[in-house]
Motif scaffolding. Sequence first.
Motif, PDB file in Angstrom:
ATOM      1  N   GLU A   1       0.516  -1.214  -0.193  1.00  0.00           N
ATOM      2  CA  GLU A   1      -0.678   0.086   0.149  1.00  0.00           C
ATOM      3  C   GLU A   1       0.861   0.848  -0.052  1.00  0.00           C
ATOM      4  OE1 GLU A   1      -3.204   0.307  -0.769  1.00  0.00           O
ATOM      5  OE2 GLU A   1      -3.513  -1.871  -0.649  1.00  0.00           O
ATOM      6  N   PHE A   2       1.014   2.223  -0.769  1.00  0.00           N
ATOM      7  CA  PHE A   2       1.472   3.258  -0.757  1.00  0.00           C
ATOM      8  C   PHE A   2      -0.212   4.508   0.000  1.00  0.00           C
ATOM      9  CE2 PHE A   2       2.065   7.460  -2.165  1.00  0.00           C
ATOM     10  CZ  PHE A   2       3.692   7.506  -2.402  1.00  0.00           C
ATOM     11  N   PRO A   3       0.942   5.697   0.746  1.00  0.00           N
ATOM     12  CA  PRO A   3       0.665   5.684   1.976  1.00  0.00           C
ATOM     13  C   PRO A   3      -0.455   6.923   1.617  1.00  0.00           C
ATOM     14  CG  PRO A   3       2.361   6.115   1.637  1.00  0.00           C
ATOM     15  CD  PRO A   3       2.235   5.038   1.277  1.00  0.00           C
ATOM     16  N   THR A   4      -1.466   7.279   1.551  1.00  0.00           N
ATOM     17  CA  THR A   4      -2.418   8.300   2.004  1.00  0.00           C
ATOM     18  C   THR A   4      -3.283   9.469   2.882  1.00  0.00           C
ATOM     19  OG1 THR A   4      -4.647   6.750   1.648  1.00  0.00           O
ATOM     20  CG2 THR A   4      -3.724   7.043  -0.526  1.00  0.00           C
ATOM     21  N   SER A   5      -2.458   8.731   3.941  1.00  0.00           N
ATOM     22  CA  SER A   5      -2.881   9.818   5.261  1.00  0.00           C
ATOM     23  C   SER A   5      -1.913  10.476   5.352  1.00  0.00           C
ATOM     24  CB  SER A   5      -4.109   9.036   6.287  1.00  0.00           C
ATOM     25  OG  SER A   5      -3.346   8.036   6.440  1.00  0.00           O
ATOM     26  N   ASP A   6      -1.900  11.843   6.162  1.00  0.00           N
ATOM     27  CA  ASP A   6      -0.892  12.034   7.344  1.00  0.00           C
ATOM     28  C   ASP A   6       0.479  11.819   6.161  1.00  0.00           C
ATOM     29  OD1 ASP A   6      -2.368  12.972   9.613  1.00  0.00           O
ATOM     30  OD2 ASP A   6      -2.048  11.105  10.873  1.00  0.00           O
ATOM     31  N   SER A   7       0.677  12.821   4.670  1.00  0.00           N
ATOM     32  CA  SER A   7       1.675  12.346   3.750  1.00  0.00           C
ATOM     33  C   SER A   7       1.460  13.726   2.548  1.00  0.00           C
ATOM     34  CB  SER A   7       0.910  11.056   2.778  1.00  0.00           C
ATOM     35  OG  SER A   7       0.941   9.934   4.041  1.00  0.00           O
ATOM     36  N   ALA A   8       2.931  13.603   2.986  1.00  0.00           N
ATOM     37  CA  ALA A   8       2.886  14.939   1.769  1.00  0.00           C
ATOM     38  C   ALA A   8       3.471  14.207   0.285  1.00  0.00           C
ATOM     39  CB  ALA A   8       3.864  16.441   1.331  1.00  0.00           C
ATOM     40  N   ILE A   9       2.358  14.354  -0.736  1.00  0.00           N
ATOM     41  CA  ILE A   9       2.970  12.795  -2.669  1.00  0.00           C
ATOM     42  C   ILE A   9       3.453  13.499  -3.112  1.00  0.00           C
ATOM     43  CG2 ILE A   9       1.799  11.611  -3.777  1.00  0.00           C
ATOM     44  CD1 ILE A   9       0.000  10.938  -0.588  1.00  0.00           C
ATOM     45  N   GLN A  10       4.347  12.895  -3.984  1.00  0.00           N
ATOM     46  CA  GLN A  10       4.709  13.839  -5.380  1.00  0.00           C
ATOM     47  C   GLN A  10       4.939  12.742  -6.271  1.00  0.00           C
ATOM     48  OE1 GLN A  10       8.491  16.585  -5.539  1.00  0.00           O
ATOM     49  NE2 GLN A  10       7.059  17.939  -6.652  1.00  0.00           N
ATOM     50  N   ILE A  11       4.265  14.028  -7.534  1.00  0.00           N
ATOM     51  CA  ILE A  11       4.476  12.142  -8.693  1.00  0.00           C
ATOM     52  C   ILE A  11       5.729  13.158  -9.781  1.00  0.00           C
ATOM     53  CG2 ILE A  11       3.753  11.811 -10.951  1.00  0.00           C
ATOM     54  CD1 ILE A  11       2.623  10.787  -8.054  1.00  0.00           C
ATOM     55  N   LEU A  12       6.536  11.924 -10.373  1.00  0.00           N
ATOM     56  CA  LEU A  12       7.801  12.360 -11.648  1.00  0.00           C
ATOM     57  C   LEU A  12       7.096  11.708 -12.055  1.00  0.00           C
ATOM     58  CD1 LEU A  12       9.103  12.066  -7.469  1.00  0.00           C
ATOM     59  CD2 LEU A  12      11.477  12.365  -8.815  1.00  0.00           C
ATOM     60  N   LYS A  13       7.344  12.429 -13.016  1.00  0.00           N
ATOM     61  CA  LYS A  13       7.025  11.715 -14.469  1.00  0.00           C
ATOM     62  C   LYS A  13       7.590  12.277 -16.097  1.00  0.00           C
ATOM     63  CE  LYS A  13       1.409  12.006 -14.495  1.00  0.00           C
ATOM     64  NZ  LYS A  13       1.289  12.382 -15.235  1.00  0.00           N
ATOM     65  N   TRP A  14       7.999  10.794 -16.392  1.00  0.00           N
ATOM     66  CA  TRP A  14       8.368  10.589 -17.627  1.00  0.00           C
ATOM     67  C   TRP A  14       7.929   9.607 -18.400  1.00  0.00           C
ATOM     68  CZ3 TRP A  14      10.844   8.117 -13.307  1.00  0.00           C
ATOM     69  CH2 TRP A  14      10.772   6.970 -13.234  1.00  0.00           C
ATOM     70  N   GLU A  15       8.519   8.219 -19.176  1.00  0.00           N
ATOM     71  CA  GLU A  15       7.496   7.344 -19.786  1.00  0.00           C
ATOM     72  C   GLU A  15       6.855   6.789 -19.412  1.00  0.00           C
ATOM     73  OE1 GLU A  15      10.539   5.021 -22.087  1.00  0.00           O
ATOM     74  OE2 GLU A  15      10.472   6.778 -23.616  1.00  0.00           O
ATOM     75  N   GLN A  16       7.498   6.145 -17.196  1.00  0.00           N
ATOM     76  CA  GLN A  16       6.500   6.180 -16.738  1.00  0.00           C
ATOM     77  C   GLN A  16       5.751   6.645 -15.476  1.00  0.00           C
ATOM     78  OE1 GLN A  16       9.408   1.605 -16.294  1.00  0.00           O
ATOM     79  NE2 GLN A  16       7.261   0.723 -17.277  1.00  0.00           N
ATOM     80  N   GLY A  17       7.096   6.213 -14.825  1.00  0.00           N
ATOM     81  CA  GLY A  17       6.750   7.809 -12.992  1.00  0.00           C
ATOM     82  C   GLY A  17       7.130   6.883 -12.191  1.00  0.00           C
ATOM     83  N   LEU A  18       7.119   7.649 -11.295  1.00  0.00           N
ATOM     84  CA  LEU A  18       7.568   7.583  -9.544  1.00  0.00           C
ATOM     85  C   LEU A  18       6.344   8.326  -9.588  1.00  0.00           C
ATOM     86  CD1 LEU A  18      11.624   7.125  -8.818  1.00  0.00           C
ATOM     87  CD2 LEU A  18       9.582   6.138  -9.371  1.00  0.00           C
ATOM     88  N   ALA A  19       5.851   7.901  -7.523  1.00  0.00           N
ATOM     89  CA  ALA A  19       5.775   8.139  -7.071  1.00  0.00           C
ATOM     90  C   ALA A  19       6.409   8.488  -5.617  1.00  0.00           C
ATOM     91  CB  ALA A  19       4.243   7.918  -6.919  1.00  0.00           C
ATOM     92  N   ASP A  20       6.971   9.317  -4.355  1.00  0.00           N
ATOM     93  CA  ASP A  20       6.893   9.168  -3.868  1.00  0.00           C
ATOM     94  C   ASP A  20       6.264  10.493  -2.479  1.00  0.00           C
ATOM     95  OD1 ASP A  20       8.142  11.954  -3.598  1.00  0.00           O
ATOM     96  OD2 ASP A  20      10.136  10.895  -3.606  1.00  0.00           O
ATOM     97  N   SER A  21       6.496   9.417  -1.272  1.00  0.00           N
ATOM     98  CA  SER A  21       6.539  10.299  -0.342  1.00  0.00           C
ATOM     99  C   SER A  21       7.026  10.978   1.117  1.00  0.00           C
ATOM    100  CB  SER A  21       4.681  10.094  -0.294  1.00  0.00           C
ATOM    101  OG  SER A  21       5.326   8.886   0.953  1.00  0.00           O
ATOM    102  N   PHE A  22       6.429  11.436   1.916  1.00  0.00           N
ATOM    103  CA  PHE A  22       6.666  11.162   3.360  1.00  0.00           C
ATOM    104  C   PHE A  22       5.412  11.387   3.965  1.00  0.00           C
ATOM    105  CE2 PHE A  22      10.259  14.637   2.559  1.00  0.00           C
ATOM    106  CZ  PHE A  22      11.788  13.919   2.977  1.00  0.00           C
ATOM    107  N   SER A  23       4.985  10.606   5.114  1.00  0.00           N
ATOM    108  CA  SER A  23       4.056  10.018   5.850  1.00  0.00           C
ATOM    109  C   SER A  23       4.982   9.704   7.083  1.00  0.00           C
ATOM    110  CB  SER A  23       3.524   8.916   5.071  1.00  0.00           C
ATOM    111  OG  SER A  23       3.766   7.961   5.293  1.00  0.00           O
ATOM    112  N   GLU A  24       3.570  10.673   7.897  1.00  0.00           N
ATOM    113  CA  GLU A  24       4.296  10.015   9.554  1.00  0.00           C
ATOM    114  C   GLU A  24       4.555   8.471  10.413  1.00  0.00           C
ATOM    115  OE1 GLU A  24       5.787  11.114  12.230  1.00  0.00           O
ATOM    116  OE2 GLU A  24       4.190  12.997  12.473  1.00  0.00           O
ATOM    117  N   ARG A  25       4.325   8.601  10.731  1.00  0.00           N
ATOM    118  CA  ARG A  25       4.504   7.355  11.690  1.00  0.00           C
ATOM    119  C   ARG A  25       4.474   7.593  13.238  1.00  0.00           C
ATOM    120  NH1 ARG A  25      10.086   3.486  11.702  1.00  0.00           N
ATOM    121  NH2 ARG A  25       8.968   1.408  13.396  1.00  0.00           N
TER     122      ARG A  25
END
Length: 290
Positions: A178-202
């Motif tokens: 699962e990719f975090p979707t609560s208490d999170s800052a998320i950014q998408i990095l796009k090219w032919e496919q792409g990445l998503a990354d995030s800082f989330s609370e623990r």
Amino acid sequence: MVEYILGNYLAESGKITREQLKMVMEKQDSVRVKLGLIAVSEGMMTLEEAERVNRLQAIEDKRFGDIAIEKGYLTRLQLDKLLKKQGSAYLIFVQTLVNEGLVALDELDWLLNDFRQENGYSFSELEDIKSDEADRIVPLLLPEGGKQFTELVCTVVRVMIRLIDRHIYIGKAAMVEEFPTSDSAIQILKWEQGLADSFSERDGALLNVCSVFGREKFERLDIDALDAAGELLNCVNGLYVSGLSREGEFLELMPPVYNECRERINKSAICRIPVFVGDKGLYFTVAELA
């Protein structure tokens, strides 16, 4: 980073307490590593030779290195190398442990060997840990499926050490579903496919990081705090993308978003890395886009 990796091992194995580890971390910034400790650690002198020079220092008004050269224990070239190593994070940590009487110098070898064996590290990998270099440590902590994200994670570590706290460190990462979707800052990095990354609370570290980076005391992880986390994430990703562009790869950074990710994630390629600031943690998560 090395001080917390080894320090946590010592605490978990019962060699020192959590309170003693905290005290060591607070004191080590003012510690200057003794040349004798470095010489023994580097295999240039034996423990007996270092102790002999220390005893001579008590009765002669001479520096450790000068006596060691006079006695034939070191060459001038070796002494020059040792002087350059006095800023080593590993050796500063060890020196503080020794100064506080928590570890004896002759215990170091077997303590390090126990740490190496328990974690399944080779001797060369132990040297990677001791180097305190992100490029050498991060690959040891990523699972096989996450090694493709090595350079991005290294960038996270370097940026957070520089901008947040020089003692931040990461734990062993894991592939998750699962990719975090609560208490999170998320950014998408796009090219032919792409990445998503995030800082989330623990357990509180992200809120503290937001306060440090945003230069404002946030009481809760609301949208204002997460905006600071998003700016930090943008800083990390901007440096990462710049590095790739110099190699001919070009990515587009989307604006950070909070508590949502509308992109499709490749669930077989989500890597979650625990990041620790003091005794609190957050997660950095990176995933391939589907």
